[in-house]
Design a protein around this motif. Structure first.
Motif, PDB file in Angstrom:
ATOM      1  N   PRO A 157       0.803  -1.229   0.000  1.00 33.08           N
ATOM      2  CA  PRO A 157       0.000   0.000   0.000  1.00 33.08           C
ATOM      3  C   PRO A 157       0.834   1.277   0.000  1.00 33.08           C
ATOM      4  O   PRO A 157       0.537   2.225  -0.731  1.00 33.08           O
ATOM      5  N   THR A 158       1.879   1.318   0.834  1.00 30.78           N
ATOM      6  CA  THR A 158       2.725   2.513   0.899  1.00 30.78           C
ATOM      7  C   THR A 158       3.475   2.721  -0.405  1.00 30.78           C
ATOM      8  O   THR A 158       3.562   3.842  -0.927  1.00 30.78           O
TER       9      THR A 158
ATOM     10  N   MET B 290      -2.264   2.200   6.055  1.00 32.29           N
ATOM     11  CA  MET B 290      -2.441   0.754   6.072  1.00 32.29           C
ATOM     12  C   MET B 290      -1.303   0.047   6.803  1.00 32.29           C
ATOM     13  O   MET B 290      -1.397  -1.149   7.088  1.00 32.29           O
ATOM     14  N   LEU B 291      -0.237   0.784   7.110  1.00 30.32           N
ATOM     15  CA  LEU B 291       0.906   0.178   7.803  1.00 30.32           C
ATOM     16  C   LEU B 291       0.553  -0.360   9.189  1.00 30.32           C
ATOM     17  O   LEU B 291       1.026  -1.446   9.559  1.00 30.32           O
TER      18      LEU B 291
ATOM     19  N   ALA C 212       0.856  -4.702  12.780  1.00 28.89           N
ATOM     20  CA  ALA C 212       0.197  -5.386  13.892  1.00 28.89           C
ATOM     21  C   ALA C 212      -0.052  -6.848  13.552  1.00 28.89           C
ATOM     22  O   ALA C 212       0.081  -7.726  14.418  1.00 28.89           O
ATOM     23  N   GLY C 213      -0.384  -7.117  12.299  1.00 28.68           N
ATOM     24  CA  GLY C 213      -0.589  -8.498  11.874  1.00 28.68           C
ATOM     25  C   GLY C 213       0.676  -9.322  11.966  1.00 28.68           C
ATOM     26  O   GLY C 213       0.642 -10.493  12.376  1.00 28.68           O
TER      27      GLY C 213
ATOM     28  N   ILE D 272      -7.567   7.189  16.807  1.00 25.22           N
ATOM     29  CA  ILE D 272      -8.673   6.230  16.750  1.00 25.22           C
ATOM     30  C   ILE D 272      -8.614   5.436  15.457  1.00 25.22           C
ATOM     31  O   ILE D 272      -8.810   4.208  15.447  1.00 25.22           O
ATOM     32  N   GLU D 273      -8.352   6.117  14.349  1.00 20.83           N
ATOM     33  CA  GLU D 273      -8.234   5.434  13.060  1.00 20.83           C
ATOM     34  C   GLU D 273      -7.119   4.386  13.105  1.00 20.83           C
ATOM     35  O   GLU D 273      -7.292   3.245  12.658  1.00 20.83           O
ATOM     36  N   ILE D 274      -5.963   4.781  13.652  1.00 25.33           N
ATOM     37  CA  ILE D 274      -4.826   3.868  13.734  1.00 25.33           C
ATOM     38  C   ILE D 274      -5.156   2.681  14.641  1.00 25.33           C
ATOM     39  O   ILE D 274      -4.808   1.533  14.341  1.00 25.33           O
ATOM     40  N   ALA D 275      -5.849   2.946  15.746  1.00 22.53           N
ATOM     41  CA  ALA D 275      -6.193   1.872  16.687  1.00 22.53           C
ATOM     42  C   ALA D 275      -7.124   0.851  16.018  1.00 22.53           C
ATOM     43  O   ALA D 275      -6.935  -0.368  16.180  1.00 22.53           O
ATOM     44  N   ILE D 276      -8.123   1.323  15.285  1.00 25.00           N
ATOM     45  CA  ILE D 276      -9.041   0.405  14.603  1.00 25.00           C
ATOM     46  C   ILE D 276      -8.288  -0.438  13.576  1.00 25.00           C
ATOM     47  O   ILE D 276      -8.487  -1.655  13.486  1.00 25.00           O
ATOM     48  N   LEU D 277      -7.400   0.209  12.815  1.00 22.77           N
ATOM     49  CA  LEU D 277      -6.620  -0.520  11.811  1.00 22.77           C
ATOM     50  C   LEU D 277      -5.705  -1.548  12.464  1.00 22.77           C
ATOM     51  O   LEU D 277      -5.553  -2.671  11.962  1.00 22.77           O
ATOM     52  N   ALA D 278      -5.091  -1.178  13.590  1.00 26.58           N
ATOM     53  CA  ALA D 278      -4.176  -2.105  14.271  1.00 26.58           C
ATOM     54  C   ALA D 278      -4.922  -3.304  14.843  1.00 26.58           C
ATOM     55  O   ALA D 278      -4.452  -4.450  14.732  1.00 26.58           O
ATOM     56  N   VAL D 279      -6.075  -3.070  15.454  1.00 23.84           N
ATOM     57  CA  VAL D 279      -6.863  -4.180  16.003  1.00 23.84           C
ATOM     58  C   VAL D 279      -7.304  -5.110  14.875  1.00 23.84           C
ATOM     59  O   VAL D 279      -7.215  -6.339  14.990  1.00 23.84           O
ATOM     60  N   PHE D 280      -7.771  -4.524  13.776  1.00 21.26           N
ATOM     61  CA  PHE D 280      -8.184  -5.349  12.639  1.00 21.26           C
ATOM     62  C   PHE D 280      -7.001  -6.154  12.107  1.00 21.26           C
ATOM     63  O   PHE D 280      -7.116  -7.361  11.852  1.00 21.26           O
ATOM     64  N   GLY D 281      -5.851  -5.509  11.928  1.00 22.55           N
ATOM     65  CA  GLY D 281      -4.688  -6.194  11.373  1.00 22.55           C
ATOM     66  C   GLY D 281      -4.216  -7.341  12.244  1.00 22.55           C
ATOM     67  O   GLY D 281      -3.913  -8.429  11.744  1.00 22.55           O
TER      68      GLY D 281
END
Length: 466
Positions: A150-151, A302-303, A308-309, A354-363
């Motif tokens: 993505p980056t 998206m990083l 986190a994944g 908040i955006e980063i936290a949601i992305l990290a939890v999802f990842g």
């Protein structure tokens, strides 16, 4: 060249091929709005270039092992890289959406053979003691693709043009072609059993018809077209059953489905991945079209999910050992689905943290979900059925990615038109695909997981990946 040097060269060749393949499944997403603008089409009309690639890979992956046996591992791996590079050049040269879709099919033709043939080359060249370590090395390349994709895609679009997201494959591929000829062992061709072309055609027709039915391109009488395509998909799939029973060497033996966890895992994978596969397609579009992010910034966003994944993979084995696959997948599926629904909360006023936290939890949850689903689906297959089961499983994975993109993009278009609000269209779409993912929790409740096997099974998940 010494044996150790040849072994190292082989691993780097296969890892490079895997990197190209995994990079190309993610690098396109952040460039979609720019590609759409260049080709004079709507950004939400771009899902065919993702679906064409994944669907082609799904249809052709089962033939890779037979081709390697029939024509030789080195020859087929060389051809796979060559076709992938030619497809990349055609993608960069496309002037219309139709041309780009056709070029992506060509790219998918090469990509479908890169990982399976690479794994086969390693299996035939290294000892059994070295095989697990070799696959672990190769899997690192597969993890780097989603992190960098993505980056890198956003940077190419912003610093140059979208064409470079495809042209980046050319120098990597050229080096790969030389390395294959120079270092890849030339295994003798084997007496391959007859390939089940009819079975492959039936399943390919079923997958293609089902995918087209989700997003029928015909504007008039769309419901009738979709119903007809759905019917064709069902008939083709059902026709495979008597065909497989009558064949000595069918594409996939029906006995695979006598293993209950394989059947449950396959269905759970399909349902769960539809939701989670929509996220990498929808989030960059949301960030760029609704929140005003640049392509590079949307790629950087998206990083957190990718990193986190990668970090969360080490938690999988201890959690599975303690709670078992059934409980782990039930709880983790709820986390993945809830994280997808949470994307509906993101708007221009949402704090960045908040955006980063949601992305990290999802990842993190999604990465553990993939590894656990892969392992529980394949772990109880016999040695004789492992290859066939893995091939069918790979087909379902690719099919689910295409369906996720089609369903996610289709829902945004439907809700945006219905409510005359693109922002509301994205929110409702995230809720819908999140609910689809949550439905797979009910599927995983049917896993047959005796409590006495939890410790032993927990060890198997350590080697599982995407």
């Amino acid at each position: 060249m010494t044996k150790d040097s040849a072994h190292t060269a082989l691993l780097w060749i296969v890892a490079a091929g895997f990197f190209m393949q995994s990079l190309d499944t993610t690098i396109v997403n952040t460039a979609l709005p720019s590609i759409a603008h260049s080709l004079h089409v709507a950004p939400l009309a771009m899902q065919p270039i993702v679906v064409a690639y994944t669907l082609t890979m799904a249809m052709l992956t089962p033939a890779s092992g037979w081709l390697a046996d029939r024509f030789g591992t080195r020859r087929i791996y060389f051809a796979a890289i060559l076709v992938f590079v030619l497809g990349s050049i055609c993608c960069a040269s496309a002037h219309t959406l139709g041309q780009l879709v056709i070029a992506r099919v060509l790219q998918g033709l090469g990509g479908s053979m890169l990982l399976p043939i690479g794994r086969l080359a390693v299996l035939r060249s290294v000892s059994s003691e070295q095989y697990v370590a070799a696959l672990a090395f190769i899997s690192i390349a597969g993890q780097l693709g989603p992190i960098a994709g993505p980056t890198l895609g956003g940077w190419f679009v912003q610093a140059a043009t979208w064409h470079w997201i495809f042209l980046i494959n050319v120098p990597i591929g050229v080096v790969g072609l030389y390395a294959v000829q120079r270092f890849l062992p030339s295994h003798d061709t084997a007496a391959a059993p007859p390939f089940d072309f009819i079975g492959c055609a039936l399943l390919s027709l079923s997958m293609s018809a089902f995918s087209l039915a989700i997003d029928a391109p015909v504007a008039t009488h769309r419901a009738a077209w979709s119903a007809g395509l759905f019917a064709l998909a069902v008939v083709s799939a059902l026709a495979y059953i008597p065909h497989a029973k009558s064949q000595r060497n069918p594409l996939f033996k029906l006995s695979l489905f006598s293993e209950p966890n394989f059947s449950v895992g396959l269905i759970g994978n399909l349902v769960c991945r539809i939701g989670s596969s929509a996220v990498p397609f929808l989030v960059p579009l949301l960030l760029q079209l609704q929140l005003g992010y640049t392509p590079l910034n949307s790629g950087l966003m998206m990083l957190p999910a990718a990193l986190a994944g990668t970090l969360a993979k080490r938690w999988i084995a201890p959690l599975v050992r303690r709670y078992g696959y059934d409980t782990f997948l039930l709880v983790n599926t709820v986390i993945v689905g809830s994280a997808i629904v949470a994307f509906a909360l993101i708007s221009r006023g949402t704090p960045l943290v908040i955006e980063i936290a949601i992305l990290a939890v999802f990842g993190a949850a999604n990465s553990m979900q993939f590894a656990a689903m892969n392992s529980v689906t394949l772990k109880d297959l016999s040695h004789a059925d492992a290859g066939s089961g893995n091939s069918l499983f790979s087909m379902v994975q690719m099919l689910a990615i295409g369906l996720g993109v089609s369903i996610g993009g289709g829902l945004v278009k439907l809700f945006s038109a219905q409510w005359d609000s693109a922002a509301l269209g994205f929110r409702l779409s995230f809720v819908c695909v999140g609910v689809i993912t949550l439905l797979s929790a009910w599927v995983f409740r049917h896993l047959d997981e005796p409590s006495g096997t939890r410790v032993m099974r927990g060890q198997a998940v350590q080697g599982a990946g995407r």
